[in-house]
Motif scaffolding. Structure first.
Motif, short mmCIF file in Angstrom:
data_model
loop_
_atom_site.label_atom_id
_atom_site.label_comp_id
_atom_site.label_asym_id
_atom_site.label_seq_id
_atom_site.Cartn_x
_atom_site.Cartn_y
_atom_site.Cartn_z
N ARG A 1 -11.29 12.34 -5.17
CA ARG A 1 -9.86 12.03 -5.03
C ARG A 1 -9.06 11.12 -6.13
O ARG A 1 -8.32 11.61 -6.48
N VAL B 1 0.68 -1.17 -0.09
CA VAL B 1 0.07 0.12 -0.09
C VAL B 1 0.77 1.36 -0.11
O VAL B 1 0.68 2.29 -0.76
N ASN B 2 1.89 1.02 0.97
CA ASN B 2 2.71 2.35 0.78
C ASN B 2 3.50 2.66 -0.33
O ASN B 2 3.76 4.02 -0.91
N TYR C 1 -4.98 11.63 -1.56
CA TYR C 1 -5.49 11.12 -0.31
C TYR C 1 -5.62 12.17 0.67
O TYR C 1 -6.42 12.44 1.36
N GLU C 2 -4.42 13.22 0.85
CA GLU C 2 -4.36 13.98 2.13
C GLU C 2 -5.06 15.35 1.72
O GLU C 2 -5.99 15.80 2.49
N THR D 1 2.39 12.98 -4.85
CA THR D 1 2.20 11.44 -5.08
C THR D 1 0.70 11.08 -4.92
O THR D 1 -0.19 11.99 -4.57
N THR D 2 0.27 10.00 -5.07
CA THR D 2 -1.02 9.38 -4.76
C THR D 2 -1.32 9.78 -3.37
O THR D 2 -2.55 10.37 -3.22
N ARG D 3 -0.50 9.89 -2.54
CA ARG D 3 -0.72 10.02 -1.25
C ARG D 3 -1.38 11.50 -1.09
O ARG D 3 -2.09 11.86 -0.08
N ILE E 1 -6.10 12.55 -8.89
CA ILE E 1 -5.21 11.36 -9.15
C ILE E 1 -4.83 11.43 -10.49
O ILE E 1 -3.86 11.47 -11.14
N ASP F 1 2.33 1.99 -3.29
CA ASP F 1 1.38 2.74 -4.28
C ASP F 1 0.98 4.06 -3.79
O ASP F 1 1.02 5.03 -4.76
N MET F 2 1.07 4.59 -2.75
CA MET F 2 0.53 5.65 -2.28
C MET F 2 1.70 6.51 -2.38
O MET F 2 1.55 7.67 -2.69
N ASP F 3 2.82 6.23 -2.37
CA ASP F 3 4.15 7.02 -2.51
C ASP F 3 4.61 6.96 -4.11
O ASP F 3 5.81 7.80 -4.21
#
Length: 252
Positions: A226, A54-55, A129-130, A124-126, A230, A57-59
């Motif tokens: 969201r 997951v991390n 989300y933020e 990033t993808t994160r 992206i 993908d998020m980063d």
């Protein structure tokens, strides 16, 4: 024995039965959950590969921000707000057209829905989300011009940088009265139906935005804000959001 007498007897037996029953004493203990709790090794080992996936993908880097953008960098329109509203228009329009054969006229979001800054550096993808941690999705309401005018009055009175897309231009006076309002550079026509994209929270009256109802129809795009961000971020190497004159206030 009559039915009434039978019921009375059953009631008395129930009372005596309850009175003679022992009541169990229940005790509890409050457990504090904080960083001092040691994780279970077997659980941690099980979760670890999923967390790492997951991390990763998020980063994943999907764009770059040459500056830091916040929702407080302008009085009535901000670079980050303009970016979000324009992204909803650009990404949502093809979806709306495919569903209806029509085009979105403009977008309205809410200032409070921007939950984080976009920091200078890798996006990033994160990041998406933020900025938008909620599950809000894009909907398009078909509303008459008189409702659009109500919207303009709301924006003038709210005195907040609620994001609007570039197809709308609103100018208000120093006394927060609507000076001019255009859609696609044309004055608002009270007899015309406008297709306004927003999120489901605002459509249902969030932030006091009651002007979306009644309407001439609603189209749900099944597209989370969201995911809009992206998809939009991925389309450009470098973000270039700017403040402009889409929503301004005169000083006289």
């Amino acid at each position: 024995m009559t039915i009434k007498q039978t019921l009375k007897l059953c009631f008395l037996l129930l009372i005596f039965s309850c009175a003679s029953s022992k009541i169990s004493k229940i005790e509890g203990e409050r457990l504090t959950i904080d960083e001092n709790i040691n994780p279970k090794t077997e659980i941690e080992n099980f979760i670890k590969p999923y967390r790492e996936h997951v991390n990763k993908d998020m980063d994943n880097v999907i764009s770059y921000a040459p500056e830091t953008y916040t929702k407080s960098d302008g009085e009535l329109n901000t670079a980050i707000g303009n970016l979000m509203a324009d992204a909803v228009y650009d990404e949502g329009n093809p979806v709306f057209y495919k569903k209806t054969g029509k085009y979105i006229d403009f977008v309205l979001l809410n200032h409070g829905g921007i939950r984080s800054i976009i920091s200078k550096g890798n996006v990033t993808t994160r990041t998406a989300y933020e900025v938008m941690p909620f599950e809000n999705s894009v909907v398009v309401a078909a509303i008459k011009g008189d409702k659009v005018n109500e919207m303009m009055t709301y924006l003038a009175n709210a005195k907040r940088a609620h994001p609007v897309s570039r197809q709308l231009q609103l100018t208000i006076t120093a006394d927060n009265e609507v000076k001019s309002a255009t859609v696609h550079k044309e004055p608002i026509d009270v007899t015309k139906t406008y297709y306004v994209a927003t999120n489901d929270y605002l459509y249902n009256g969030g932030d006091g935005m009651t002007f979306f109802k009644p309407n001439d129809g609603l189209t749900v795009l099944d597209y989370k804000i969201r995911n809009v961000l992206i998809d939009n971020f991925k389309k450009t190497d470098t973000l270039h959001p700017v403040r402009d004159n889409r929503f301004i206030k005169l000083n006289f």
